[in-house]
Design a protein around this motif. Sequence first.
Motif, mmCIF file in Angstrom:
data_model
loop_
_atom_site.group_PDB
_atom_site.id
_atom_site.type_symbol
_atom_site.label_atom_id
_atom_site.label_comp_id
_atom_site.label_asym_id
_atom_site.label_seq_id
_atom_site.Cartn_x
_atom_site.Cartn_y
_atom_site.Cartn_z
ATOM 1 N N PHE A 61 0.825 -1.206 0.000
ATOM 2 C CA PHE A 61 0.000 0.000 0.000
ATOM 3 C C PHE A 61 0.858 1.253 0.000
ATOM 4 C CE2 PHE A 61 -3.685 -2.584 1.219
ATOM 5 C CZ PHE A 61 -4.641 -2.007 0.408
ATOM 6 N N LYS A 62 1.918 1.247 0.772
ATOM 7 C CA LYS A 62 2.827 2.407 0.791
ATOM 8 C C LYS A 62 3.400 2.649 -0.602
ATOM 9 C CE LYS A 62 4.330 2.305 5.606
ATOM 10 N NZ LYS A 62 5.462 2.081 6.512
ATOM 11 N N GLY A 63 3.763 1.573 -1.286
ATOM 12 C CA GLY A 63 4.280 1.695 -2.643
ATOM 13 C C GLY A 63 3.264 2.285 -3.603
ATOM 14 N N TYR A 64 2.035 1.828 -3.507
ATOM 15 C CA TYR A 64 0.976 2.363 -4.365
ATOM 16 C C TYR A 64 0.782 3.854 -4.113
ATOM 17 C CZ TYR A 64 -0.393 -2.521 -5.259
ATOM 18 O OH TYR A 64 -0.412 -3.839 -5.625
ATOM 19 N N ILE A 65 0.828 4.243 -2.835
ATOM 20 C CA ILE A 65 0.652 5.654 -2.487
ATOM 21 C C ILE A 65 1.795 6.480 -3.044
ATOM 22 C CG2 ILE A 65 0.650 7.289 -0.556
ATOM 23 C CD1 ILE A 65 -0.792 5.041 1.058
ATOM 24 N N GLU A 66 3.015 6.023 -2.809
ATOM 25 C CA GLU A 66 4.190 6.782 -3.243
ATOM 26 C C GLU A 66 4.257 6.905 -4.757
ATOM 27 O OE1 GLU A 66 7.286 4.637 -1.230
ATOM 28 O OE2 GLU A 66 6.673 5.431 0.727
ATOM 29 N N LYS A 67 3.775 5.892 -5.469
ATOM 30 C CA LYS A 67 3.806 5.924 -6.932
ATOM 31 C C LYS A 67 2.550 6.540 -7.535
ATOM 32 C CE LYS A 67 6.851 1.964 -7.044
ATOM 33 N NZ LYS A 67 6.957 0.524 -7.142
ATOM 34 N N TRP A 69 -0.474 5.172 -7.627
ATOM 35 C CA TRP A 69 -1.236 4.145 -8.329
ATOM 36 C C TRP A 69 -2.586 3.930 -7.648
ATOM 37 C CZ3 TRP A 69 3.072 -0.095 -9.122
ATOM 38 C CH2 TRP A 69 4.042 0.419 -9.995
ATOM 39 N N LYS A 70 -3.505 4.843 -7.831
ATOM 40 C CA LYS A 70 -4.815 4.814 -7.171
ATOM 41 C C LYS A 70 -5.614 3.565 -7.551
ATOM 42 C CE LYS A 70 -8.491 7.051 -5.238
ATOM 43 N NZ LYS A 70 -8.970 6.217 -4.172
ATOM 44 N N ALA A 71 -5.607 3.185 -8.821
ATOM 45 C CA ALA A 71 -6.393 2.021 -9.259
ATOM 46 C C ALA A 71 -5.893 0.746 -8.580
ATOM 47 C CB ALA A 71 -6.340 1.876 -10.778
ATOM 48 N N ASP A 72 -4.564 0.579 -8.496
ATOM 49 C CA ASP A 72 -4.002 -0.599 -7.832
ATOM 50 C C ASP A 72 -4.327 -0.577 -6.338
ATOM 51 O OD1 ASP A 72 -2.884 -1.679 -10.152
ATOM 52 O OD2 ASP A 72 -1.038 -0.546 -9.911
#
Length: 124
Positions: A61-67, A69-72
Amino acid sequence: MQLQLWRNSLNMKASYQGDFNFTKEHLEQIELMAQVEHYRWNMEQLILRVKPLNEEQQGKFKGYIEKGWKADFDYFKKKLKGEGQHLDICSYDYLNYVDPDPMIYDKCFVAIAPLLYKELKDKC
């Protein structure tokens, strides 16, 4: 009555600072009470056997936030919820980082508590 109270909560979500004219002191108290409500909700979820995320899942989740990537993020959150896990079973500070949108519901809930009391006291 529950639907009406929920509508009050949603209306408050849209404008709970402006329409209710809360003072700074009121907002500070609401913030503290919202934290307590979040921890109460955490305990409720754990009693119902909903599981928090493990460190690996939190890292995802942290990775998705930092990148960005809302859909992921949304897909993974929904997938885990279907598996009996919930992202929001965490500290209030971590919730503010990883998924702050639901925090407004804690604030709205505690802010409308006096309305709930007033509505229910004569009916019970």
